[in-house]
Design a protein around this motif. Structure first.
Motif, PDB file in Angstrom:
ATOM      1  N   PHE A  91       0.830  -1.199   0.000  1.00 57.74           N
ATOM      2  CA  PHE A  91       0.000   0.000   0.000  1.00 57.74           C
ATOM      3  C   PHE A  91       0.873   1.261   0.000  1.00 57.74           C
ATOM      4  CE2 PHE A  91      -3.833   2.272   0.171  1.00 57.74           C
ATOM      5  CZ  PHE A  91      -3.653   3.364   1.004  1.00 57.74           C
ATOM      6  N   ARG A  93       3.789   1.504  -1.269  1.00 57.52           N
ATOM      7  CA  ARG A  93       4.357   1.628  -2.617  1.00 57.52           C
ATOM      8  C   ARG A  93       3.315   2.189  -3.589  1.00 57.52           C
ATOM      9  NH1 ARG A  93       6.944  -3.087  -1.231  1.00 57.52           N
ATOM     10  NH2 ARG A  93       5.481  -4.445  -2.328  1.00 57.52           N
ATOM     11  N   ALA A  94       2.080   1.741  -3.448  1.00 52.14           N
ATOM     12  CA  ALA A  94       1.014   2.255  -4.320  1.00 52.14           C
ATOM     13  C   ALA A  94       0.827   3.754  -4.084  1.00 52.14           C
ATOM     14  CB  ALA A  94      -0.290   1.498  -4.075  1.00 52.14           C
ATOM     15  N   ARG A  97       3.733   5.597  -5.735  1.00 46.73           N
ATOM     16  CA  ARG A  97       3.554   5.650  -7.192  1.00 46.73           C
ATOM     17  C   ARG A  97       2.471   6.665  -7.558  1.00 46.73           C
ATOM     18  NH1 ARG A  97       3.829  -0.714  -7.052  1.00 46.73           N
ATOM     19  NH2 ARG A  97       6.074  -0.980  -7.320  1.00 46.73           N
ATOM     20  N   PHE A  98       1.426   6.738  -6.743  1.00 49.66           N
ATOM     21  CA  PHE A  98       0.338   7.684  -6.988  1.00 49.66           C
ATOM     22  C   PHE A  98       0.877   9.118  -6.985  1.00 49.66           C
ATOM     23  CE2 PHE A  98      -3.888   9.361  -7.061  1.00 49.66           C
ATOM     24  CZ  PHE A  98      -3.816  10.544  -6.334  1.00 49.66           C
ATOM     25  N   TRP A  99       1.638   9.467  -5.951  1.00 49.00           N
ATOM     26  CA  TRP A  99       2.146  10.843  -5.848  1.00 49.00           C
ATOM     27  C   TRP A  99       3.193  11.125  -6.913  1.00 49.00           C
ATOM     28  CZ3 TRP A  99      -0.768  14.355  -4.099  1.00 49.00           C
ATOM     29  CH2 TRP A  99      -1.702  14.057  -3.093  1.00 49.00           C
ATOM     30  N   ASP A 101       3.126   9.881  -9.877  1.00 49.33           N
ATOM     31  CA  ASP A 101       2.308  10.081 -11.079  1.00 49.33           C
ATOM     32  C   ASP A 101       1.675  11.477 -11.055  1.00 49.33           C
ATOM     33  OD1 ASP A 101      -0.896   9.527 -12.090  1.00 49.33           O
ATOM     34  OD2 ASP A 101       0.732   9.013 -13.465  1.00 49.33           O
ATOM     35  N   PHE A 102       1.199  11.918  -9.885  1.00 47.03           N
ATOM     36  CA  PHE A 102       0.609  13.249  -9.728  1.00 47.03           C
ATOM     37  C   PHE A 102       1.646  14.319 -10.067  1.00 47.03           C
ATOM     38  CE2 PHE A 102      -2.249  16.376  -8.001  1.00 47.03           C
ATOM     39  CZ  PHE A 102      -1.442  17.326  -7.396  1.00 47.03           C
ATOM     40  N   LYS A 105       2.306  14.484 -13.738  1.00 45.91           N
ATOM     41  CA  LYS A 105       1.218  15.066 -14.527  1.00 45.91           C
ATOM     42  C   LYS A 105       1.124  16.574 -14.354  1.00 45.91           C
ATOM     43  CE  LYS A 105      -2.390  11.481 -14.864  1.00 45.91           C
ATOM     44  NZ  LYS A 105      -2.216  10.182 -14.208  1.00 45.91           N
ATOM     45  N   LYS A 135      -1.477  20.718  -2.388  1.00 44.83           N
ATOM     46  CA  LYS A 135      -1.910  19.307  -2.351  1.00 44.83           C
ATOM     47  C   LYS A 135      -0.723  18.434  -1.932  1.00 44.83           C
ATOM     48  CE  LYS A 135      -5.980  18.667  -5.140  1.00 44.83           C
ATOM     49  NZ  LYS A 135      -6.305  19.736  -6.142  1.00 44.83           N
TER      50      LYS A 135
ATOM     51  N   HIS B  51      -8.170  13.256  -7.857  1.00 44.14           N
ATOM     52  CA  HIS B  51      -8.576  13.195  -9.258  1.00 44.14           C
ATOM     53  C   HIS B  51     -10.073  12.994  -9.441  1.00 44.14           C
ATOM     54  CE1 HIS B  51      -4.419  13.211 -10.376  1.00 44.14           C
ATOM     55  NE2 HIS B  51      -4.161  12.034  -9.875  1.00 44.14           N
ATOM     56  N   VAL B  64      -6.716   2.623  -3.600  1.00 39.87           N
ATOM     57  CA  VAL B  64      -5.602   2.649  -4.539  1.00 39.87           C
ATOM     58  C   VAL B  64      -6.162   3.205  -5.849  1.00 39.87           C
ATOM     59  CG1 VAL B  64      -3.814   1.330  -5.729  1.00 39.87           C
ATOM     60  CG2 VAL B  64      -4.568   0.627  -3.455  1.00 39.87           C
ATOM     61  N   CYS B  65      -5.582   4.317  -6.307  1.00 45.06           N
ATOM     62  CA  CYS B  65      -6.109   4.999  -7.506  1.00 45.06           C
ATOM     63  C   CYS B  65      -5.115   4.915  -8.653  1.00 45.06           C
ATOM     64  CB  CYS B  65      -6.396   6.465  -7.195  1.00 45.06           C
ATOM     65  SG  CYS B  65      -7.390   6.703  -5.727  1.00 45.06           S
ATOM     66  N   GLU B  66      -5.621   5.191  -9.863  1.00 42.49           N
ATOM     67  CA  GLU B  66      -4.843   5.096 -11.109  1.00 42.49           C
ATOM     68  C   GLU B  66      -4.690   3.633 -11.501  1.00 42.49           C
ATOM     69  OE1 GLU B  66      -3.751   7.935 -13.034  1.00 42.49           O
ATOM     70  OE2 GLU B  66      -5.278   8.625 -11.635  1.00 42.49           O
ATOM     71  N   ILE B  69      -1.344   1.635 -11.474  1.00 45.77           N
ATOM     72  CA  ILE B  69      -0.834   1.534 -10.103  1.00 45.77           C
ATOM     73  C   ILE B  69      -1.629   0.451  -9.360  1.00 45.77           C
ATOM     74  CG2 ILE B  69      -0.631   2.757  -7.892  1.00 45.77           C
ATOM     75  CD1 ILE B  69      -0.028   5.316  -9.523  1.00 45.77           C
ATOM     76  N   TYR B  73      -0.457  -3.067  -7.685  1.00 49.73           N
ATOM     77  CA  TYR B  73      -0.800  -3.357  -6.287  1.00 49.73           C
ATOM     78  C   TYR B  73      -1.433  -4.745  -6.174  1.00 49.73           C
ATOM     79  CZ  TYR B  73      -3.191  -2.998  -1.782  1.00 49.73           C
ATOM     80  OH  TYR B  73      -3.642  -3.225  -0.504  1.00 49.73           O
TER      81      TYR B  73
END
Lengths: 220, 219
Positions: A91, A93-94, A97-99, A101-102, A105, A135, B51, B64-66, B69, B73
């Protein structure tokens, strides 16, 4: 190829190349850097090792190319596992990766809108940029680093981009520190790390680069 | 293990489909929640405040989004069955590169095909097919992008198949004519239950796009 068979096709002002250099520094991996002339003429090696995008950075490990900076940092973390740049749990790591990616972008494109525009458009771009940083401040919270107690993946993805903030501040007429003091404190904390301070160029030099880009885009 | 898995999704979303396929590959039971994108649920807005988009995977209350990703997961949490990413770091980097390429190119180019007309549409069709041909080249003679087994890139791309009929009909072209090997790969993937059960009927997607065109006044 010398130096553990690691070569990086680079451009000094690219915040994306800085990611790769910082990650290699954190892992203590020696590499050969090759500066690319992005405006004069890209090298044959660059064009052949990244034919689809033809961009830097490109990491060559024993002649095998890895492209796209976030992908390169992930590869570096997996090929040289110590010290780990990612949290241990899936979790965490997810989230990282999310941040990442943010950041990918929003930041560079958001910052570019600032130096590319004027008047009302510039005001809008500036406010949107500050919102993006807020953010990220929310994601950082009370932690020392985005990765927690230790400098890690998201910190590496983000810190190089801050070398362009001086240029955004100059053309946008604002100071990041006034709006996002926690974020500014995080920048200073990261800059104390040798892997970071060694590769981040002087903001004034980046600003000169942006002045040139403005001329190229016909922005006065 | 008392895992609670919820998927916030929208049936024609090729991004949501990726999670459906991945969860099916791993044999994970989950609750599917259809979102009305014109009236997003409080749960969606709470779980993806940044988002506000689907898909969102909610695992034991944590979001968990995107889509890519979330697929990674899923691969990491339910690692004992049907691994989607290879174990070698270089091969993993290659897989991530191609999945990212699909993300960067296919949605935008495909959208242009059904949203435009005339010369603009012709140009979009060409770019779209060039993109698919590049992917076909990467597939080569392998049964799957993952090699012998269905993997990460296969999951990332196969869901776009549900939109092919819409692209072809509105663009007046045949993907199979230009990319026969890719369509062979599509058929191979569709033989897998995890895929065929997760992907809606392309004719239904076509009807959906037709409604979108009417709604947005696109001829």
């Amino acid at each position: 190829m010398a130096k553990e068979g690691v070569k990086l096709l680079d451009f000094w002002a690219s915040p994306f190349c800085m990611r790769a250099k910082i990650a290699l520094g954190e892992k203590g991996v020696a590499y050969e850097g090759q500066e690319e002339d992005l405006f004069g003429g890209k090298s044959e090696l660059l064009l052949s090792s990244n034919p689809i995008y033809q961009k830097v950075p490109v990491l060559l490990h024993n002649d095998k190319p890895i492209v796209e900076s976030s992908n390169i940092v992930t590869y570096i973390d997996e090929a040289w596992p110590a010290p780990p740049l990612m949290p241990a749990c899936a979790f965490g790591r997810a989230r990282a990766r999310f941040w990442a990616d943010f950041i990918d972008k929003k930041i560079f494109e958001g910052g570019s809108k600032i130096w590319m525009s004027k008047g009302e458009e510039l005001e809008v771009a500036k406010n949107e940029f500050i919102d993006i940083l807020k953010k990220l401040e929310g994601a950082l919270g009370e932690k020392d680093y985005f990765n927690g107690d230790t400098f890690g993946f998201v910190d590496i993805i983000l810190i190089g981009l801050t070398s362009w903030f001086f240029a955004y501040e100059k053309f946008g007429g604002f100071k990041v520190e006034d709006h996002c003091p926690t974020f500014s404190a995080w920048i200073k904390r990261c800059m104390e790390r040798e892997s970071v301070s060694k590769v981040i160029p002087a903001p004034e030099s980046v600003c000169e680069c942006v002045v040139m880009l403005r001329k190229m885009h016909g922005v006065e | 293990m008392g895992d609670e898995v919820i998927l916030l999704d929208f049936w024609p979303s090729m991004f949501g489909m990726r999670l459906r396929v991945a969860l099916a590959e791993k044999g994970v039971n989950y609750e599917y929640k259809e979102e009305d994108l014109s009236n997003k649920s409080a749960l969606l807005l709470k779980m993806n405040p940044v988002h506000k988009k689907i898909p969102v995977l909610i695992h034991n209350g944590k979001p968990v989004c995107e889509s890519l990703i979330a697929v990674q997961y899923i691969d990491e949490v339910w690692k004992d069955k049907a691994p989607l990413l290879p174990s070698d770091p270089y091969q993993r980097a290659q897989a991530r590169f191609w999945a990212d390429y699909v993300d960067k190119k296919l949605y935008t180019l495909g959208s242009k095909v059904w949203q435009t007309k005339g010369e603009e549409q012709e140009a979009s069709k060409k770019e779209f097919l060039d993109c698919l041909k590049l992917l076909e080249g990467e597939l080569g003679d392998k049964p799957y992008f993952g090699g012998e087994t269905f993997g990460f890139v296969d999951v990332s791309l196969i869901t776009f198949y549900s939109w092919f009929y819409a692209y072809e009909t509105f663009g007046n072209f045949s993907i199979e004519a230009d990319c026969p090997k890719l369509i062979e790969w599509v058929k191979r993937c569709m033989e897998k239950e995890s895929v065929s059960k997760s992907i809606p009927d392309p004719h239904k997607v076509y009807e959906f796009v037709l409604q979108l065109k009417k709604k947005f006044g696109i001829e």
